[in-house]
Design an enzyme around this catalytic site. Structure first.
Site, short mmCIF file in Angstrom:
data_model
loop_
_atom_site.label_atom_id
_atom_site.label_comp_id
_atom_site.label_asym_id
_atom_site.label_seq_id
_atom_site.Cartn_x
_atom_site.Cartn_y
_atom_site.Cartn_z
N ASP A 135 0.64 -1.15 0.09
CA ASP A 135 -0.02 0.03 -0.09
C ASP A 135 0.84 1.53 0.03
OD1 ASP A 135 -2.30 1.73 0.15
OD2 ASP A 135 -2.37 1.77 2.31
N ASP A 174 -2.73 6.82 -5.89
CA ASP A 174 -2.76 5.91 -4.87
C ASP A 174 -2.86 4.50 -5.47
OD1 ASP A 174 -3.03 4.42 -2.49
OD2 ASP A 174 -5.09 5.19 -2.43
#
Length: 403
Positions: free
Chosen positions: A88, A269
């Site tokens: 992540d 992201d």
């Protein structure tokens, strides 16, 4: 947590018997999409839960990707226990489930006398803080991380999370509140990679299925065989809260030749699936497509059949360079609609509304944008890089040795 979508990518790291590469190098690993479909509605809900965490006054607690995630194999301890962790770029802490790693079984584990606690969209993780030997492929380093005895919101197949966002995001997660170095920070500080940089390349599903091995992450640099031309770098935006993450400025978004936004600030992201724009930008965009509306079943926009042939390219002006998404790239392929709970024959858009916030976070460029562009996350120079990605069909470019 619901079954993971076709978009989930598994990063498999193999060392084999090869000797480690020399210092001041970079190394790579492949990404795979495990089979497990999910409904479009669940994709949107997952992304919006992630956004809800960004849209708070406290940005020291990272938003954790729940369903649609990369996973990376990390070795922990002596002897090594291999764990599958969510990869992540929207957070910066490493933690592992106590059911996957037991520090009592590692002779190099060290309890720090601290605790950690992380809140995220629909759950949490908390436990004790340790250091131990960690490894990515043939590369080893000492890593601080949490061992969680209390967690929720994660698939049983996922054993924890490793964050690769800006390291300031790691503060206030442990009981002492200190900054915790990421694995890339540690690889860089021990001179095993030459730059504190990650290069990410992943691809859309091409065959209508729900599983493909079609991605790569490079630690310590970028892979020039995975993109065309030059990488365009832009500095981290100064607009908060995007400035706390891999945030950038977009000078303009246009539908064909029609401008739908002026300068806006947001983030790039890997942990978000969709392309999310502020409500104002979303409305301005879909005003250009007569009859486009939100579908109650999927919560995504539907393009009327008569308008599909008239769709135009959507352009993003980033760093004085135009990045183009074609209609085929921003709509759901028909051979995947049924897999993710949509109605066959209906055209859905990957672009949806982020909400009303305009100040500092008016967009999130998630996987459906990044599947078309190589992305670079450069901590050394506080910048994000983008370039047009090479497609996975280029077999010669895929045949490079890993590590």
């Amino acid at each position: 947590m619901v079954n993971k979508i076709l978009l989930i990518l598994l990063l498999s790291v193999a060392c084999a018997s090869a000797s480690p590469t020399p210092r001041h190098s970079s190394f790579k690993a492949t990404l795979m999409r495990p089979a497990s479909p999910i409904r479009l509605k669940d994709v949107y809900r997952r992304d919006m839960k992630r956004w809800a965490k960004f849209d708070t006054n406290s940005f020291s607690i990272p938003a954790i990707n729940e369903d649609v995630s990369y996973t990376i194999t990390v070795g922990l301890g002596t002897p090594v226990t291999n764990v599958s962790l969510i990869f992540d770029t929207g957070s910066s802490n490493l933690w592992v489930k106590s059911t996957a790693y037991n520090p009592l079984n590692s002779r190099t584990a060290n309890y720090l006398g601290e605790t950690f606690s992380i809140q995220y969209g629909s759950g949490n993780a908390s436990g004790k803080e340790y250091t131990d030997v960690a490894s990515l492929g043939c590369y080893k380093f000492t890593q601080e991380f949490g061992v969680s005895s209390n967690f929720s919101g994660f698939s049983s197949t996922v054993q924890g999370l490793v964050g690769f966002g800006p390291d300031d995001l790691s503060t206030n997660v442990t009981s002492t509140g200190e900054k915790v170095l990421t694995p890339v920070d540690n690889l860089y500080s021990t001179h095993q990679i030459s730059s504190n940089v990650i290069g990410v390349w992943f691809q859309p599903i091409t065959n209508g299925g729900i599983q493909e091995t079609n991605g790569e992450i490079t630690f310590g640099g970028h892979d020039s065989t995975k993109y065309y031309g030059k990488i365009t770098y832009v500095p981290i935006t100064t607009a908060s809260p995007a400035s706390e993450y891999w945030g950038i400025d977009i000078a303009e978004i246009a539908f064909g030749t029609t401008k739908v936004t002026s300068t806006i600030h947001g983030i790039v992201d890997t942990g978000t699936t969709l392309i999310l724009l502020s409500s104002a930008a979303t409305s301005s965009l879909y005003e250009q497509i007569p009859g486009a509306k939100v579908d109650n079943d999927t919560t995504l926009y539907i393009i009327p059949p008569a308008e599909v042939p008239k769709l135009k390219d959507i352009t993003f002006n980033i760093g004085h360079r135009v990045f183009v998404l074609t209609p085929a790239q921003y709509t759901v392929p028909q051979n995947q609609v049924a897999n993710i709970g949509g109605k066959v024959g209906t055209t859905y858009s990957w672009i949806s509304s982020l909400g009303d916030n305009e100040s500092g976070l008016a967009f999130i460029l998630g996987q459906k944008f990044l599947e078309n562009f190589y992305s670079v996350y450069d901590t050394t120079h506080k910048r994000v890089g983008l370039a047009r990605a090479v497609k996975a069909t280029c077999k010669k470019r895929q045949g490079r040795a890993r590590f």
